[in-house]
Design an enzyme around this catalytic site. Structure first.
Site, mmCIF file in Angstrom:
data_model
loop_
_atom_site.group_PDB
_atom_site.id
_atom_site.type_symbol
_atom_site.label_atom_id
_atom_site.label_comp_id
_atom_site.label_asym_id
_atom_site.label_seq_id
_atom_site.Cartn_x
_atom_site.Cartn_y
_atom_site.Cartn_z
ATOM 1 N N SER A 277 1.084 -1.307 -0.496
ATOM 2 C CA SER A 277 0.136 -0.108 0.164
ATOM 3 C C SER A 277 0.646 0.974 0.025
ATOM 4 O O SER A 277 1.761 1.424 0.902
ATOM 5 C CB SER A 277 -1.134 0.225 1.102
ATOM 6 O OG SER A 277 -1.370 1.345 1.834
ATOM 7 N N LYS A 283 1.300 -3.732 4.780
ATOM 8 C CA LYS A 283 -0.121 -4.294 3.945
ATOM 9 C C LYS A 283 0.718 -5.172 3.217
ATOM 10 O O LYS A 283 1.818 -4.806 2.263
ATOM 11 C CB LYS A 283 -1.036 -3.140 3.503
ATOM 12 C CG LYS A 283 -1.801 -2.872 3.808
ATOM 13 C CD LYS A 283 -2.562 -2.883 4.495
ATOM 14 C CE LYS A 283 -3.764 -3.486 3.815
ATOM 15 N NZ LYS A 283 -5.016 -3.942 3.517
#
Ligand code: ARG
Length: 469
Positions: A277, A283
């Site tokens: 991300s 992420k």
């Protein structure tokens, strides 16, 4: 250059020329077009339309063109034509001179494009089957490597019964195996030759269609010229096979998205097939699987679009049929790409059997086994179901698993509770082993399924290796 100028004297509208051209798409057929033309030259020679010298000239010109195209992958750059058939005839005229004008004797672009569409469909089915074989092999490799791992099985995405992880993988193997056999079926039905059908009614020249079919690798000659010049079943079947394969891939993708989420943590996608991300540094997203899931929607759209194009067309050829190619190319390209990536994801997937095992503790996965055991002791299934249901309700209210039950507590809900029932409640291994029917999840049965699947892939490879183009 146009193949139909004589009838017209009015001005052409360049905007309509652009609107109606198909060269930008059907240029992908160019090698098929050359191959069909080469075979057709011989058919025209056999029909005494071409003198041997003319046939030799045309064949040499077509071969020169094929070499040029094979040498230059971006041969089509800067080229334009109404369609690939027009382009080839124009180029041939440039190389071989006016004799090129004899090539389209007794034929139409209607039987030509129908022939090339079938050649493309047959080849695409093979490419897809080869890619599917890789994916199926990757699944079998995982199944072999984690043959004793136990997974909580879900229905409604709620914990249901324990299953072998290998059993789970083999379920997808079955789906992809059916996809392969569907592709083989549609390939077999596409395997008939349109050339010689002319525009719709056949040709007045004695074209040896059987010989043409053999030269072009078709199993047989199409039996009805009217049908075959407007039949797009091969495209529709191929796109349907793609769409259903994408549905299978999309379900696998959805599983892996769920199973790779930390709440489950059963599998981890390789970094190569995940992305991060731009704002959240932690992420690791399963984008490869999400793209497969998303693109499956596009392929379903290709199928709906193609069927809608076909619906309501008067027989025989209508220009609407030119639009079959956009749907077919898009469906095949998307599906091939998705199968290839899925195979790579499967081949690099990290498996966490300990996480699967830990999760089998939750969700009362052995509840059916308990009820079945009470049936073996003489209870009707309905009352066994009711008793175990009450026991589960009790445990759930207290946040307990079966493992934490005392004998006294359990016997309040299940009269006759003993250490054997407690073992049944605790052991997912036994639960799995007990499902010893053909196709069931017992290790013995799964080993049989795995052996059968391995023979099947070996056979598939064998068959694919033997197909000659
Ligand atoms: N480009 C056309 C197609 O792909 C070729 C056939 C055109 N035939 C015709 N009669 N206009 O369908």
């Amino acid at each position: 250059m146009k193949l139909w100028g004589g009838r017209f004297s009015g001005r052409r509208d360049p905007q309509f020329e652009k609107f109606s051209e198909s060269f930008s798409l059907d240029q992908r057929f160019v090698l098929y077009d050359l191959r069909v033309n080469l075979a057709y030259v011989q058919a025209l020679r056999g029909a005494r339309v071409l003198k041997p010298r003319e046939a030799a000239l045309l064949a040499a010109g077509l071969n020169t063109l094929a070499r040029k195209i094979n040498r230059r992958p971006n041969w089509a750059k800067g080229q334009s034509a109404e369609d690939v058939h027009t382009w080839v005839e124009g180029e041939l005229a440039r190389i071989a001179g006016s004799v090129a004008g004899k090539l389209r004797t007794g034929r139409s672009r209607n039987d030509l494009v129908a022939t090339e569409m079938r050649m493309y469909a047959k080849d695409s089915a093979l490419h897809l089957m080869r890619a599917l074989a890789d994916l199926m092999e990757a699944l079998l490799h995982l199944a072999r490597g984690y043959s004793s791992a136990i997974l909580p099985g879900y229905t409604h995405l709620q914990p249901a019964q324990p299953i072998l992880f290998a059993h789970y993988l083999l379920a997808y193997f079955e789906m992809f195996s059916r996809d392969c056999s569907r592709l083989a079926d549609c390939r077999a039905r596409a395997d008939e030759l349109p050339m010689g059908a002319g525009a719709l009614a056949g040709t007045t020249f004695p074209i040896d269609r059987e010989r043409l079919a053999k030269d072009l690798g078709f199993a047989r000659v199409a039996g009805n010229s009217l049908d075959v010049t407007c039949d797009r079943d091969p495209a529709a079947e191929l796109v349907f096979a793609c769409a259903l394969c994408m549905v299978h891939l999309s379900r696998l993708a959805e599983d892996l998205i769920i199973y790779s989420s930390p709440g489950f943590g059963f599998v981890e996608l390789d970094d190569a097939y995940s992305t991060g991300s731009s704002i959240m540094p932690q992420k690791k997203n399963p984008d490869s699987m999400e793209l497969i899931r998303g693109r499956s929607g596009a392929v379903l759209g290709n199928l709906a679009g193609l069927l809608a194009i076909m619906k309501g067309l008067p027989s025989a050829y209508d220009r609407d049929l030119q639009e079959d190619k956009a749907a077919m190319f898009a469906a095949v390209d998307t599906t091939l790409g998705a199968v290839e990536i899925a195979a790579r994801v499967a081949a690099t997937l990290r498996i966490r059997p300990e996480r699967m095992k830990a999760m089998t503790e939750l969700g009362f996965l052995t509840a059916t086994d308990l009820a079945d055991e009470l049936v073996r002791r003489g209870a009707p299934f309905s009352s066994a179901h009711e008793q175990v249901g009450k026991l589960v309700q009790h445990c759930a209210a207290l946040g307990k698993t079966f493992r934490h039950l005392s004998a006294q507590e359990a016997s309040e809900f299940v009269p006759g509770w003993d250490s054997h029932l407690y073992e049944v409640a605790k052991s997912v291994e036994r639960s799995v082993a007990r499902r010893d029917v053909t196709g069931g999840t017992a290790p013995k049965q799964v080993a049989r399924q795995l052996a059968r699947a391995e023979r099947e892939v070996a056979h598939l490879r064998d068959v694919l290796g033997k197909v000659v183009k």
